[in-house]
Design a protein around this motif. Structure first.
Motif, PDB file in Angstrom:
ATOM      1  N   CYS A  12       0.842  -1.197   0.000  1.00  0.00           N
ATOM      2  CA  CYS A  12       0.000   0.000   0.000  1.00  0.00           C
ATOM      3  C   CYS A  12       0.879   1.249   0.000  1.00  0.00           C
ATOM      4  O   CYS A  12       1.721   1.426   0.884  1.00  0.00           O
ATOM      5  CB  CYS A  12      -0.913  -0.020   1.226  1.00  0.00           C
ATOM      6  SG  CYS A  12      -2.086   1.349   1.259  1.00  0.00           S
ATOM      7  N   TYR A  13       0.676   2.114  -0.999  1.00  0.00           N
ATOM      8  CA  TYR A  13       1.431   3.364  -1.114  1.00  0.00           C
ATOM      9  C   TYR A  13       0.463   4.533  -1.272  1.00  0.00           C
ATOM     10  O   TYR A  13      -0.574   4.391  -1.916  1.00  0.00           O
ATOM     11  CB  TYR A  13       2.354   3.335  -2.333  1.00  0.00           C
ATOM     12  CG  TYR A  13       3.583   2.478  -2.163  1.00  0.00           C
ATOM     13  CD1 TYR A  13       4.786   3.041  -1.774  1.00  0.00           C
ATOM     14  CD2 TYR A  13       3.547   1.106  -2.391  1.00  0.00           C
ATOM     15  CE1 TYR A  13       5.933   2.271  -1.624  1.00  0.00           C
ATOM     16  CE2 TYR A  13       4.669   0.318  -2.240  1.00  0.00           C
ATOM     17  CZ  TYR A  13       5.865   0.905  -1.847  1.00  0.00           C
ATOM     18  OH  TYR A  13       6.986   0.137  -1.693  1.00  0.00           O
ATOM     19  N   VAL A  14       0.822   5.684  -0.710  1.00  0.00           N
ATOM     20  CA  VAL A  14       0.045   6.900  -0.925  1.00  0.00           C
ATOM     21  C   VAL A  14       0.885   8.000  -1.588  1.00  0.00           C
ATOM     22  O   VAL A  14       0.363   9.053  -1.916  1.00  0.00           O
ATOM     23  CB  VAL A  14      -0.584   7.426   0.389  1.00  0.00           C
ATOM     24  CG1 VAL A  14      -1.695   6.498   0.853  1.00  0.00           C
ATOM     25  CG2 VAL A  14       0.453   7.612   1.479  1.00  0.00           C
ATOM     26  N   ALA A 106      -4.375   6.873  -4.171  1.00  0.00           N
ATOM     27  CA  ALA A 106      -5.431   6.346  -3.303  1.00  0.00           C
ATOM     28  C   ALA A 106      -4.889   5.139  -2.559  1.00  0.00           C
ATOM     29  O   ALA A 106      -4.310   4.228  -3.155  1.00  0.00           O
ATOM     30  CB  ALA A 106      -6.643   5.944  -4.143  1.00  0.00           C
ATOM     31  N   ALA A 107      -5.071   5.123  -1.250  1.00  0.00           N
ATOM     32  CA  ALA A 107      -4.535   4.034  -0.448  1.00  0.00           C
ATOM     33  C   ALA A 107      -5.225   2.714  -0.746  1.00  0.00           C
ATOM     34  O   ALA A 107      -4.593   1.655  -0.740  1.00  0.00           O
ATOM     35  CB  ALA A 107      -4.679   4.366   1.042  1.00  0.00           C
ATOM     36  N   LEU A 108      -6.530   2.776  -1.026  1.00  0.00           N
ATOM     37  CA  LEU A 108      -7.345   1.589  -1.233  1.00  0.00           C
ATOM     38  C   LEU A 108      -8.448   1.894  -2.234  1.00  0.00           C
ATOM     39  O   LEU A 108      -8.707   3.063  -2.543  1.00  0.00           O
ATOM     40  CB  LEU A 108      -7.987   1.146   0.096  1.00  0.00           C
ATOM     41  CG  LEU A 108      -7.051   0.742   1.236  1.00  0.00           C
ATOM     42  CD1 LEU A 108      -7.820   0.728   2.547  1.00  0.00           C
ATOM     43  CD2 LEU A 108      -6.426  -0.617   0.966  1.00  0.00           C
ATOM     44  N   LYS A 162      -7.170   1.291  -5.686  1.00  0.00           N
ATOM     45  CA  LYS A 162      -5.929   1.295  -4.913  1.00  0.00           C
ATOM     46  C   LYS A 162      -4.741   1.591  -5.819  1.00  0.00           C
ATOM     47  O   LYS A 162      -4.573   0.965  -6.870  1.00  0.00           O
ATOM     48  CB  LYS A 162      -5.750  -0.068  -4.240  1.00  0.00           C
ATOM     49  CG  LYS A 162      -4.458  -0.203  -3.441  1.00  0.00           C
ATOM     50  CD  LYS A 162      -4.314  -1.606  -2.877  1.00  0.00           C
ATOM     51  CE  LYS A 162      -2.983  -1.767  -2.161  1.00  0.00           C
ATOM     52  NZ  LYS A 162      -2.794  -3.146  -1.647  1.00  0.00           N
ATOM     53  N   GLY A 163      -3.939   2.579  -5.425  1.00  0.00           N
ATOM     54  CA  GLY A 163      -2.755   2.952  -6.197  1.00  0.00           C
ATOM     55  C   GLY A 163      -3.011   3.937  -7.313  1.00  0.00           C
ATOM     56  O   GLY A 163      -2.066   4.371  -7.979  1.00  0.00           O
ATOM     57  N   GLU A 164      -4.267   4.349  -7.517  1.00  0.00           N
ATOM     58  CA  GLU A 164      -4.585   5.316  -8.567  1.00  0.00           C
ATOM     59  C   GLU A 164      -4.130   6.719  -8.165  1.00  0.00           C
ATOM     60  O   GLU A 164      -4.313   7.139  -7.013  1.00  0.00           O
ATOM     61  CB  GLU A 164      -6.089   5.321  -8.823  1.00  0.00           C
ATOM     62  CG  GLU A 164      -6.547   6.299  -9.888  1.00  0.00           C
ATOM     63  CD  GLU A 164      -8.049   6.281 -10.093  1.00  0.00           C
ATOM     64  OE1 GLU A 164      -8.572   7.239 -10.692  1.00  0.00           O
ATOM     65  OE2 GLU A 164      -8.703   5.310  -9.660  1.00  0.00           O
TER      66      GLU A 164
END
Length: 224
Positions: A12-14, A106-108, A162-164
């Motif tokens: 998970c990346y922000v 986005a985190a999720l 997620k990731g967008e």
């Protein structure tokens, strides 16, 4: 229940996902910070130089920290110190500092709850709040200090994955007058807030916010 669900999430990346967590280093911005004691930054430009110094010294690209950290830097703004006896000076999100206009992700999976420019000295500036459902738990993620131009096309109710990429970090002129960074926060209940939510609290309110705003590192897992 939410905490247990967060702990199961991986990768998970922000911030820009091409920067691995191995390139992150912790940073202390409390009153006892050796960095602040040595450099004594006061303005946004001073903090930019301090962050650069810290990153270079640690051979890192991103500095992270701040959850439940007491800070004096909010004394610059009347938003936090209207009551000097019980000022708001305890940070309840996670800050990711990098002096580059990198992508915010986005985190999720979720949807856009709000997009709002919380303008003003010391505030979030452009802010995005996403709504998520994880194992039947509804909760929110907040992304503050963004670029105004980068969020202009986001719409309430818009689905994200997620990731967008949802935004870009903002400069001091539009992010509340801070060195560029992402304020990332988990929120179980927004209460009556729309487009905004406290990112700094009083000492007397710590128990409530620690419960309602779990440590973002439970999700990101930057440090184990």
């Amino acid at each position: 229940m939410l905490v247990e669900a967060l702990l199961k999430i991986t990768d998970c990346y922000v911030l820009e996902a091409s920067i691995p967590y191995e390139a992150y280093c912790p940073i202390d911005l409390s009153p006892e910070s050796e960095l602040l004691t040595t450099l004594q930054p006061k303005t946004a430009d001073d903090y930019i130089k301090a962050i650069d110094f810290h990153l270079k010294r640690n051979h890192a690209q991103v500095a992270f920290g701040g959850y439940m950290e007491r800070r004096n830097l909010y004394q610059r703004s009347h938003l936090f110190n209207e009551n000097p006896v019980n000022e708001r000076n305890i940070h309840i999100g996670l800050d990711l500092w990098i002096n580059e206009p990198v992508a915010v992700l986005a985190a999720l999976d979720g949807e856009v709850m709000s997009v709002q420019n919380n303008a003003g000295f010391g505030d979030y500036g452009p802010t995005v709040i996403l709504k998520h459902i994880l194992n039947k738990c509804e909760f929110y993620t907040l992304y503050g200090h963004l670029s105004l131009e980068s969020v202009k096309d986001l719409q309430t109710g818009q689905k994200v994955t997620k990731g967008e990429k949802i935004a870009i970090l903002g400069e001091p002129s539009e992010n509340g007058d801070y060195a560029p960074h992402l304020h990332f926060q988990l929120i179980q209940s927004l209460g009556d807030y729309v487009g905004d939510y406290p990112g700094v609290c009083k000492k007397s309110d710590v128990a409530f916010y620690q419960e309602n705003c779990p440590d973002p590192n439970l999700l990101l897992k930057i440090s184990k």
